[in-house]
Design a protein around this motif. Structure first.
Motif, PDB file in Angstrom:
ATOM      1  N   ARG A 114     -19.282 103.181  20.257  1.00  0.00           N
ATOM      2  CA  ARG A 114     -20.205 102.583  19.283  1.00  0.00           C
ATOM      3  C   ARG A 114     -20.161 101.064  19.359  1.00  0.00           C
ATOM      4  NH1 ARG A 114     -19.157 104.572  13.365  1.00  0.00           N
ATOM      5  NH2 ARG A 114     -17.200 103.491  13.827  1.00  0.00           N
ATOM      6  N   GLU A 115     -18.970 100.511  19.530  1.00  0.00           N
ATOM      7  CA  GLU A 115     -18.863  99.059  19.659  1.00  0.00           C
ATOM      8  C   GLU A 115     -19.469  98.585  20.968  1.00  0.00           C
ATOM      9  OE1 GLU A 115     -15.489  95.792  18.515  1.00  0.00           O
ATOM     10  OE2 GLU A 115     -14.852  97.436  19.808  1.00  0.00           O
ATOM     11  N   PHE A 116     -19.259  99.341  22.036  1.00  0.00           N
ATOM     12  CA  PHE A 116     -19.834  99.012  23.338  1.00  0.00           C
ATOM     13  C   PHE A 116     -21.359  98.975  23.259  1.00  0.00           C
ATOM     14  CE2 PHE A 116     -21.655 100.700  27.335  1.00  0.00           C
ATOM     15  CZ  PHE A 116     -21.265  99.710  28.208  1.00  0.00           C
ATOM     16  N   GLY A 117     -21.940  99.893  22.502  1.00  0.00           N
ATOM     17  CA  GLY A 117     -23.383  99.959  22.390  1.00  0.00           C
ATOM     18  C   GLY A 117     -23.990  98.897  21.499  1.00  0.00           C
ATOM     19  N   SER A 118     -23.151  98.090  20.853  1.00  0.00           N
ATOM     20  CA  SER A 118     -23.665  97.077  19.925  1.00  0.00           C
ATOM     21  C   SER A 118     -23.858  95.717  20.585  1.00  0.00           C
ATOM     22  CB  SER A 118     -22.709  96.919  18.735  1.00  0.00           C
ATOM     23  OG  SER A 118     -21.481  96.322  19.147  1.00  0.00           O
ATOM     24  N   VAL A 119     -23.453  95.594  21.849  1.00  0.00           N
ATOM     25  CA  VAL A 119     -23.569  94.308  22.533  1.00  0.00           C
ATOM     26  C   VAL A 119     -24.428  94.457  23.781  1.00  0.00           C
ATOM     27  CG1 VAL A 119     -21.343  93.460  21.702  1.00  0.00           C
ATOM     28  CG2 VAL A 119     -21.449  94.686  23.865  1.00  0.00           C
ATOM     29  N   VAL A 120     -24.970  93.343  24.223  1.00  0.00           N
ATOM     30  CA  VAL A 120     -25.745  93.311  25.463  1.00  0.00           C
ATOM     31  C   VAL A 120     -24.932  92.548  26.500  1.00  0.00           C
ATOM     32  CG1 VAL A 120     -27.847  92.508  26.573  1.00  0.00           C
ATOM     33  CG2 VAL A 120     -27.946  93.385  24.233  1.00  0.00           C
ATOM     34  N   TYR A 121     -24.533  93.224  27.562  1.00  0.00           N
ATOM     35  CA  TYR A 121     -23.768  92.563  28.615  1.00  0.00           C
ATOM     36  C   TYR A 121     -24.701  91.675  29.434  1.00  0.00           C
ATOM     37  CZ  TYR A 121     -19.402  95.114  27.982  1.00  0.00           C
ATOM     38  OH  TYR A 121     -18.221  95.586  27.478  1.00  0.00           O
ATOM     39  N   THR A 122     -24.377  90.409  29.527  1.00  0.00           N
ATOM     40  CA  THR A 122     -25.208  89.486  30.296  1.00  0.00           C
ATOM     41  C   THR A 122     -24.802  89.424  31.766  1.00  0.00           C
ATOM     42  OG1 THR A 122     -23.790  87.606  29.708  1.00  0.00           O
ATOM     43  CG2 THR A 122     -25.662  88.080  28.272  1.00  0.00           C
ATOM     44  N   TYR A 123     -23.701  90.068  32.113  1.00  0.00           N
ATOM     45  CA  TYR A 123     -23.269  90.140  33.515  1.00  0.00           C
ATOM     46  C   TYR A 123     -24.405  90.697  34.376  1.00  0.00           C
ATOM     47  CZ  TYR A 123     -20.426  91.463  37.564  1.00  0.00           C
ATOM     48  OH  TYR A 123     -19.917  91.600  38.832  1.00  0.00           O
ATOM     49  N   PHE A 124     -24.618  90.120  35.567  1.00  0.00           N
ATOM     50  CA  PHE A 124     -25.800  90.447  36.362  1.00  0.00           C
ATOM     51  C   PHE A 124     -25.875  91.913  36.765  1.00  0.00           C
ATOM     52  CE2 PHE A 124     -22.699  88.988  39.600  1.00  0.00           C
ATOM     53  CZ  PHE A 124     -22.725  90.052  40.491  1.00  0.00           C
ATOM     54  N   GLY A 125     -24.753  92.618  36.736  1.00  0.00           N
ATOM     55  CA  GLY A 125     -24.782  94.049  37.042  1.00  0.00           C
ATOM     56  C   GLY A 125     -25.514  94.866  36.003  1.00  0.00           C
ATOM     57  N   ASN A 126     -25.672  94.309  34.790  1.00  0.00           N
ATOM     58  CA  ASN A 126     -26.465  94.980  33.763  1.00  0.00           C
ATOM     59  C   ASN A 126     -27.943  94.740  34.063  1.00  0.00           C
ATOM     60  OD1 ASN A 126     -27.624  96.095  31.499  1.00  0.00           O
ATOM     61  ND2 ASN A 126     -26.872  94.539  30.086  1.00  0.00           N
ATOM     62  N   GLN A 127     -28.606  95.759  34.577  1.00  0.00           N
ATOM     63  CA  GLN A 127     -29.995  95.632  34.989  1.00  0.00           C
ATOM     64  C   GLN A 127     -30.962  96.208  33.949  1.00  0.00           C
ATOM     65  OE1 GLN A 127     -31.431  94.138  37.879  1.00  0.00           O
ATOM     66  NE2 GLN A 127     -29.412  93.193  37.945  1.00  0.00           N
ATOM     67  N   SER A 128     -30.550  96.201  32.691  1.00  0.00           N
ATOM     68  CA  SER A 128     -31.467  96.595  31.626  1.00  0.00           C
ATOM     69  C   SER A 128     -32.409  95.438  31.319  1.00  0.00           C
ATOM     70  CB  SER A 128     -30.697  96.960  30.361  1.00  0.00           C
ATOM     71  OG  SER A 128     -30.149  95.793  29.757  1.00  0.00           O
ATOM     72  N   PRO A 129     -33.604  95.716  30.788  1.00  0.00           N
ATOM     73  CA  PRO A 129     -34.489  94.627  30.365  1.00  0.00           C
ATOM     74  C   PRO A 129     -33.842  93.714  29.332  1.00  0.00           C
ATOM     75  CG  PRO A 129     -35.717  96.677  30.497  1.00  0.00           C
ATOM     76  CD  PRO A 129     -34.261  97.024  30.689  1.00  0.00           C
ATOM     77  N   ALA A 130     -33.021  94.286  28.445  1.00  0.00           N
ATOM     78  CA  ALA A 130     -32.347  93.465  27.434  1.00  0.00           C
ATOM     79  C   ALA A 130     -31.367  92.493  28.076  1.00  0.00           C
ATOM     80  CB  ALA A 130     -31.623  94.361  26.430  1.00  0.00           C
ATOM     81  N   GLY A 131     -30.600  92.980  29.069  1.00  0.00           N
ATOM     82  CA  GLY A 131     -29.672  92.105  29.776  1.00  0.00           C
ATOM     83  C   GLY A 131     -30.394  91.028  30.560  1.00  0.00           C
TER      84      GLY A 131
END
Length: 412
Positions: free
Chosen positions: A239-256
């Motif tokens: 739940r805590e993991f899902g509350s943040v947006v990882y900005t590391y380039f490996g996060n290829q979500s639109p939010a990241g």
């Protein structure tokens, strides 16, 4: 229809082998060691060390992660464990060995999965098996940077993606086996559970109940054997993991991608506490990609859609709606991409639709990390795989409308 030259196939295969090994080696184990470490925590009677929150993360690294990493031979960036407890429990008997045993074993599995992915693409196409078709599919898998990256990092996601697609491909021939395979994947990894929106839209109630029953049975057994407390610790961590947006380039979500390219966050940042703007953007992406996908599937719920099209649309819409979509998650789309590329080639027309899919495949598969940087241009390019997945989703939407038009013409 004229078939592509065998010389071209040989060249692409050679390029694929070169790019795959170049992106895969030297082998790391940073995405596998946290599973081994959690397994060892359970094996050694220290379950409280399996999970950590962000407030206690640095102390957990100092007191637990680093000493065990030194003892077992691990090195590299630290990672916390977010998989469910039963995975660590199942693997605990082999947890107290050198990390290279785990890494090399998973490497062998991932090499085998190169061939399995190619086979699944051929099966998703639905035509008679041929070695030429298999080799073309194999070349796509070799060119796919997310697969090479997952192999390098020692990721178990390729195995989960293969099991998931094995379930999808068995839906007609062995429905009970398909239900179990898909349920097992959803029990291990949470996000694929969003895929059940597809059978829900199609009102396949018994199938959905079968998947839910598989997941429930696994967790009932897990809680019975491992206790309720460790599952609460796991859920708090997730739940805590899902509350943040990882900005590391490996996060290829639109939010990241948005936090890097628009808000200017570092490509090497580990996480970013959501501001009201980020929360709004996340909600918008959920509405557009997941909401739009479900709406389209609902409108076409009574239509007989191509297998790879409806699953490709559902999975890509789901991945694009998540706040964190690591590049290796894209492997859940790979068989659909391969099958749809074949269908476009069979269609034999170069138009907006085919060009869209070719562009999607390029950005989806290619390694463009050397162009990633903290410059404005580099931050935009840092979402290259995300851009490819967005193009693929748009292609599926456009193709869906094409299928609808053809159905109407056939009806007339």
């Amino acid at each position: 229809m004229k078939r592509p030259s065998d010389w071209l196939l040989a060249v692409i295969l050679a390029v694929g082998v070169f790019l795959w090994q170049r992106s895969s080696f030297d082998l790391w184990h940073i995405d596998l060691f946290h599973i081994q470490l959690a397994s060892y925590a359970w094996h050694s009677g220290q379950p409280e060390r399996m999970y950590t929150d962000y407030d206690g993360y640095e102390r957990w690294i100092e007191d637990w992660y680093r000493p065990q990493a030194d003892r077992l031979g691990a090195w590299g960036d630290e990672n916390a464990y977010f998989y469910p407890p039963f995975l660590a429990g199942v693997l605990s008997p082999v947890s107290d060995v050198h990390v290279y045993v785990w890494r090399n074993s998973l490497f062998a599995i991932n090499v085998i999965l190169l061939f399995v992915f190619a086979s699944q693409i051929v099966r998703a196409v639905g035509t008679a098996f041929s070695w030429r078709g298999f080799l073309w599919a194999f070349s796509l898998v070799l060119l796919c940077y997310p697969m090479a990256r997952a192999t390098k990092l020692a990721q178990i996601v390729p195995l989960l993606a293969v099991l998931f697609w094995e379930g999808l491909l068995r839906l007609k021939s062995a429905r009970k086996a398909a239900t179990v395979l898909i349920g097992v994947v959803m029990a291990v990894k949470i996000f694929p559970a969003g895929w059940v929106l597809l059978p829900l839209v199609k009102r396949q109630w018994r199938f959905v109940l079968g998947i839910a029953g598989t997941v429930a049975a696994i967790y009932i057994l897990s809680i019975t054997l491992m206790g309720w407390d460790i599952h609460l610790r796991w859920w708090d961590a997730v739940r805590e993991f899902g509350s943040v947006v990882y900005t590391y380039f490996g996060n290829q979500s639109p939010a990241g991608w948005f936090t890097r390219a628009v808000l200017g966050k570092s490509l090497l940042g580990q996480n970013f506490d959501p501001s009201p703007l980020i929360q709004f953007v996340r909600a918008l992406f959920i509405l557009v990609f997941l909401g739009g996908t479900v709406l389209l599937l609902w409108v076409h719920r009574n239509s007989e859609l191509p297998f790879s099209l409806e699953n490709g649309l559902m999975i890509s819409g789901l991945l694009l709606s998540l706040p964190v979509t690591w590049e290796h998650y894209f492997l859940f789309v790979l068989p659909a991409l391969g099958a749809l590329l074949y269908s476009e080639w069979r269609r034999g027309r170069v138009d907006t639709q085919s060009i869209l899919l070719i562009a999607a495949a390029f950005f989806f598969t290619m390694k463009l990390t050397r162009f990633y940087s903290d410059s404005d241009v580099g931050k935009i390019v840092s979402g290259s795989q995300c851009f490819g997945l967005i193009l693929f989703w748009v292609y599926c939407v456009k193709r869906l409308k094409t299928e609808q038009g053809q159905t109407r013409i056939a009806g007339i």
